[in-house]
Scaffold this motif. Structure first.
Motif, PDB file in Angstrom:
ATOM      1  N   ILE A   1      24.355  30.850  38.808  1.00 50.93           N
ATOM      2  CA  ILE A   1      24.596  30.562  40.079  1.00 50.93           C
ATOM      3  C   ILE A   1      25.132  29.077  40.147  1.00 50.93           C
ATOM      4  O   ILE A   1      24.647  28.299  39.691  1.00 50.93           O
ATOM      5  N   GLY A   2      26.452  29.036  40.531  1.00 50.16           N
ATOM      6  CA  GLY A   2      27.064  27.636  40.606  1.00 50.16           C
ATOM      7  C   GLY A   2      28.207  27.427  39.385  1.00 50.16           C
ATOM      8  O   GLY A   2      29.023  26.456  39.509  1.00 50.16           O
ATOM      9  N   SER A   3      28.138  28.282  38.315  1.00 52.17           N
ATOM     10  CA  SER A   3      29.043  28.153  37.144  1.00 52.17           C
ATOM     11  C   SER A   3      30.311  28.525  37.471  1.00 52.17           C
ATOM     12  O   SER A   3      30.618  29.615  38.147  1.00 52.17           O
ATOM     13  N   GLU A   4      31.354  27.814  36.667  1.00 54.58           N
ATOM     14  CA  GLU A   4      32.829  28.068  36.906  1.00 54.58           C
ATOM     15  C   GLU A   4      33.041  29.371  36.310  1.00 54.58           C
ATOM     16  O   GLU A   4      33.683  30.203  36.754  1.00 54.58           O
ATOM     17  N   ALA A   5      32.380  29.582  35.341  1.00 52.81           N
ATOM     18  CA  ALA A   5      32.457  30.894  34.603  1.00 52.81           C
ATOM     19  C   ALA A   5      32.200  32.111  35.390  1.00 52.81           C
ATOM     20  O   ALA A   5      32.930  33.230  35.352  1.00 52.81           O
ATOM     21  N   LEU A   6      31.172  32.238  36.160  1.00 52.03           N
ATOM     22  CA  LEU A   6      30.813  33.176  36.905  1.00 52.03           C
ATOM     23  C   LEU A   6      31.600  33.345  38.135  1.00 52.03           C
ATOM     24  O   LEU A   6      32.012  34.275  38.637  1.00 52.03           O
ATOM     25  N   ALA A   7      31.871  32.090  38.791  1.00 51.85           N
ATOM     26  CA  ALA A   7      32.992  32.199  39.817  1.00 51.85           C
ATOM     27  C   ALA A   7      34.317  32.993  39.320  1.00 51.85           C
ATOM     28  O   ALA A   7      34.973  33.787  40.063  1.00 51.85           O
ATOM     29  N   GLN A   8      34.750  32.518  38.346  1.00 53.01           N
ATOM     30  CA  GLN A   8      35.964  33.188  37.632  1.00 53.01           C
ATOM     31  C   GLN A   8      35.809  34.806  37.677  1.00 53.01           C
ATOM     32  O   GLN A   8      36.660  35.368  38.258  1.00 53.01           O
ATOM     33  N   GLN A   9      34.689  35.267  37.132  1.00 52.45           N
ATOM     34  CA  GLN A   9      34.352  36.683  37.008  1.00 52.45           C
ATOM     35  C   GLN A   9      34.451  37.195  38.297  1.00 52.45           C
ATOM     36  O   GLN A   9      34.946  38.566  38.576  1.00 52.45           O
ATOM     37  N   VAL A  10      33.731  36.699  39.172  1.00 55.37           N
ATOM     38  CA  VAL A  10      33.335  37.254  40.629  1.00 55.37           C
ATOM     39  C   VAL A  10      34.608  37.344  41.403  1.00 55.37           C
ATOM     40  O   VAL A  10      34.906  38.269  41.856  1.00 55.37           O
ATOM     41  N   VAL A  11      35.347  36.300  41.381  1.00 52.51           N
ATOM     42  CA  VAL A  11      36.829  36.307  42.094  1.00 52.51           C
ATOM     43  C   VAL A  11      37.817  37.416  41.384  1.00 52.51           C
ATOM     44  O   VAL A  11      38.514  38.351  42.254  1.00 52.51           O
ATOM     45  N   ALA A  12      37.737  37.492  40.012  1.00 46.56           N
ATOM     46  CA  ALA A  12      38.815  38.563  39.497  1.00 46.56           C
ATOM     47  C   ALA A  12      38.051  39.889  39.922  1.00 46.56           C
ATOM     48  O   ALA A  12      38.854  40.892  39.971  1.00 46.56           O
ATOM     49  N   ALA A  13      36.593  40.081  39.969  1.00 40.72           N
ATOM     50  CA  ALA A  13      36.213  41.464  40.114  1.00 40.72           C
ATOM     51  C   ALA A  13      36.933  41.992  41.546  1.00 40.72           C
ATOM     52  O   ALA A  13      37.250  42.918  41.684  1.00 40.72           O
ATOM     53  N   ARG A  14      36.468  40.890  42.633  1.00 45.60           N
ATOM     54  CA  ARG A  14      36.813  41.359  43.673  1.00 45.60           C
ATOM     55  C   ARG A  14      38.378  41.603  43.888  1.00 45.60           C
ATOM     56  O   ARG A  14      38.716  42.404  44.642  1.00 45.60           O
ATOM     57  N   ASP A  15      39.141  40.726  43.383  1.00 47.86           N
ATOM     58  CA  ASP A  15      40.564  40.826  43.440  1.00 47.86           C
ATOM     59  C   ASP A  15      41.124  42.412  42.714  1.00 47.86           C
ATOM     60  O   ASP A  15      41.933  42.968  43.294  1.00 47.86           O
ATOM     61  N   ALA A  16      40.369  42.744  41.816  1.00 46.44           N
ATOM     62  CA  ALA A  16      40.824  43.841  41.085  1.00 46.44           C
ATOM     63  C   ALA A  16      40.398  45.176  42.130  1.00 46.44           C
ATOM     64  O   ALA A  16      41.133  46.005  42.432  1.00 46.44           O
ATOM     65  N   LEU A  17      39.240  44.822  42.873  1.00 47.30           N
ATOM     66  CA  LEU A  17      38.970  45.911  43.878  1.00 47.30           C
ATOM     67  C   LEU A  17      39.952  46.010  45.057  1.00 47.30           C
ATOM     68  O   LEU A  17      40.429  47.333  45.121  1.00 47.30           O
ATOM     69  N   LEU A  18      40.301  45.125  45.753  1.00 44.86           N
ATOM     70  CA  LEU A  18      41.412  44.936  46.546  1.00 44.86           C
ATOM     71  C   LEU A  18      42.785  45.647  46.105  1.00 44.86           C
ATOM     72  O   LEU A  18      43.331  46.126  46.812  1.00 44.86           O
ATOM     73  N   ASP A  19      42.873  45.323  44.908  1.00 46.48           N
ATOM     74  CA  ASP A  19      44.235  45.735  44.384  1.00 46.48           C
ATOM     75  C   ASP A  19      44.156  47.259  44.027  1.00 46.48           C
ATOM     76  O   ASP A  19      45.110  48.059  44.481  1.00 46.48           O
ATOM     77  N   ALA A  20      43.051  47.803  43.829  1.00 45.97           N
ATOM     78  CA  ALA A  20      42.626  49.206  43.635  1.00 45.97           C
ATOM     79  C   ALA A  20      42.833  50.094  44.838  1.00 45.97           C
ATOM     80  O   ALA A  20      43.091  51.047  44.894  1.00 45.97           O
ATOM     81  N   LEU A  21      42.355  49.361  45.962  1.00 45.59           N
ATOM     82  CA  LEU A  21      42.309  49.939  47.288  1.00 45.59           C
ATOM     83  C   LEU A  21      43.444  49.578  48.272  1.00 45.59           C
ATOM     84  O   LEU A  21      43.417  49.878  49.372  1.00 45.59           O
ATOM     85  N   ASP A  22      44.345  48.732  47.689  1.00 45.00           N
ATOM     86  CA  ASP A  22      45.659  48.557  48.490  1.00 45.00           C
ATOM     87  C   ASP A  22      45.274  47.489  49.820  1.00 45.00           C
ATOM     88  O   ASP A  22      45.836  48.025  50.567  1.00 45.00           O
ATOM     89  N   LEU A  23      44.394  46.679  49.482  1.00 46.90           N
ATOM     90  CA  LEU A  23      43.813  45.900  50.375  1.00 46.90           C
ATOM     91  C   LEU A  23      43.940  44.410  50.252  1.00 46.90           C
ATOM     92  O   LEU A  23      43.105  43.457  50.489  1.00 46.90           O
ATOM     93  N   GLY A  24      45.300  44.303  49.649  1.00 49.28           N
ATOM     94  CA  GLY A  24      45.524  42.891  49.243  1.00 49.28           C
ATOM     95  C   GLY A  24      45.364  41.666  50.534  1.00 49.28           C
ATOM     96  O   GLY A  24      45.283  40.490  50.229  1.00 49.28           O
ATOM     97  N   GLU A  25      45.768  42.145  51.556  1.00 47.51           N
ATOM     98  CA  GLU A  25      45.875  41.253  52.767  1.00 47.51           C
ATOM     99  C   GLU A  25      44.216  40.606  53.124  1.00 47.51           C
ATOM    100  O   GLU A  25      44.145  39.575  53.854  1.00 47.51           O
ATOM    101  N   LEU A  26      43.205  41.127  52.371  1.00 48.94           N
ATOM    102  CA  LEU A  26      41.884  40.582  52.475  1.00 48.94           C
ATOM    103  C   LEU A  26      41.634  39.464  51.535  1.00 48.94           C
ATOM    104  O   LEU A  26      40.433  39.126  51.400  1.00 48.94           O
ATOM    105  N   ALA A  27      42.689  39.364  50.525  1.00 44.78           N
ATOM    106  CA  ALA A  27      42.308  38.450  49.484  1.00 44.78           C
ATOM    107  C   ALA A  27      42.115  36.782  49.858  1.00 44.78           C
ATOM    108  O   ALA A  27      42.622  36.552  51.133  1.00 44.78           O
TER     109      ALA A  27
END
Length: 427
Positions: A401-427
């Protein structure tokens, strides 16, 4: 005003997709399960897949299922406001990473159209001010509510209750009705502040005035609202929300004997507003309050099935408890309104203090009026599953918790989900 049934309305459960930052920081005072697993490694991928499996089961049983996506984490705005620099308490550092929005029972309080003065479904996002890690949620939650329920002819999305009054959403709200599309009686359950109840270990998170404010804002008929105090004993035992000790559906109230502060007065008040009440009370002599809370027997979904009977969707932990499962077997054999008990595996959520009911927000409305991007079908479930399997962290250890590596992975994972669901306006 006479309330009439409305055609086309059904109950839809909106589950929170468990976010990629799911972790066990033990931030929730009064939540015994959360505290007992503090510092354990978490498994976000497994947690999200367990939640998705529950959603698929409900979709198969009920024919309709909604969802909300995880909120943006880590919350960089909160990190800046807390001036985090690595020297702070680990609990403070963990707050901006919390995935607690997965428990959408706390997302909002919902009053269906047949209950409201203007004939629209009203939603008020919960301010969740009692806990820092949850108080950050409502602005992003409201963004999703505004998007999912954007049809202003049929929905009204309010701002949250002022932060003076703690509001925890639907976890402290129940609705009784002859049918979901018909007029209902809304039951608001609140707790007394520690100062009023002579102290105690755990705070009462739902304020009475918050409940009354929501009822007024939603345009509810005062004669069809009931306000009940939660039993302080239940709060001290770990029932931090009413939905840990009670759940209602249509005419049925399934409740532990020690759920309310004044049991007989509470039942009398509910019956006065809703004479058709079918009370299913679990005696403490059969299932202790402690065991009910440990297994989350009442933190269950209680849907009406297509054949008109009701099923109780409970955590697997209920089947593993001798006293609880013995009661469930008697319940199914009793020829009462609850004919089936369905255990589901949500162990990752349970370890953080949330069962099947915590993971869903109930909305009675016409599905055709909802943004379809928030409604689940099997093709969408497969897309969600692929994203989770490929991008969600398999494991998060406390030191991550607090690491830059985890932050990058978490942000990228959520972005991938928003993209898959066509919900980019929630980015």
């Amino acid at each position: 005003m006479e309330r009439r049934a409305m055609s086309g309305l059904v109950e839809i459960n909106f589950d929170g997709i468990v976010g990629p930052s799911h972790n066990y920081a033990g931030l929730s005072l009064g939540n015994i399960a959360s505290a007992s697993h503090r510092g354990d490694p978490s498994f976000p991928r497994a947690a999200a897949l367990q939640g998705l499996a529950k959603m698929r089961g409900n979709l198969a049983r009920l024919g309709v299922q909604g969802f909300f996506v995880p909120l943006p984490r880590p919350n960089t705005a909160l990190i800046e406001r807390l001036a985090l620099d690595g020297s702070e308490d680990p609990a403070l550092r963990a707050a901006p990473w919390s995935a607690s929005s997965m428990w959408t029972a706390n997302a909002a309080t919902v009053s269906p159209a047949p209950d409201t003065a203007d004939g629209r479904c009203h939603l008020t996002p919960a301010n969740l001010v009692t806990m820092l890690h949850r108080a950050q949620e409502w602005p992003d939650t409201k963004r999703q509510l505004d998007l999912a329920f954007a049809d202003r002819a049929h929905f009204a999305v309010h701002d949250p209750v002022p932060p003076t009054f703690g509001d925890e959403g639907a976890a402290n709200h129940m609705r009784l009705c002859e049918s979901h599309g018909g007029p209902g009686v809304e039951v608001f359950v609140y707790g007394r502040p520690l100062s009023e109840r002579g102290g105690g270990r755990f705070p009462a998170r739902q304020h009475e005035q918050a409940s009354r404010l929501v009822a007024r804002a939603h345009g509810l008929d005062a004669a069809r609202c009931v306000f009940i105090e939660q039993n302080p004993e239940a709060i001290e035992a770990g029932a931090f929300h009413n939905d840990v000790v009670a759940v209602a559906n249509e005419r049925v109230l399934f409740v532990h004997e020690r759920a309310f502060a004044n049991r007989e007065n509470a039942y009398e008040a509910i019956r006065a507003a809703f004479p058709a009440l079918e009370l299913v009370e679990v005696p403490a002599s059969e299932v202790s309050l402690a065991e009910a809370i440990r297994t989350y027997l009442f933190n269950a979904q209680l849907p009406t099935l297509p054949d008109g009977t009701m099923a109780l969707v409970v955590p697997e932990e209920c089947r593993e408890s001798a006293s609880v499962w013995r009661y469930c077997e008697r319940l199914m054999a009793s020829n009462g309104p609850i004919r089936e008990v369905i255990p589901v595996d949500v162990r990752q959520s349970m370890a953080n203090g949330g069962g099947p009911a915590c993971l869903r927000l109930r909305v009675v409305c016409d599905p055709a009026r909802i943004d379809p991007r928030f409604l689940l079908d099997e093709a969408k479930a497969e897309r969600i599953e692929r994203v989770i399997a490929h991008t969600w962290p398999e494991q998060i250890d406390p030191g991550d918790i607090g690491s830059e590596a985890l932050a990058q992975q978490v942000v990228a994972a959520r972005d991938a989900l928003l993209d898959a669901l066509d919900l980019g306006e929630l980015a």
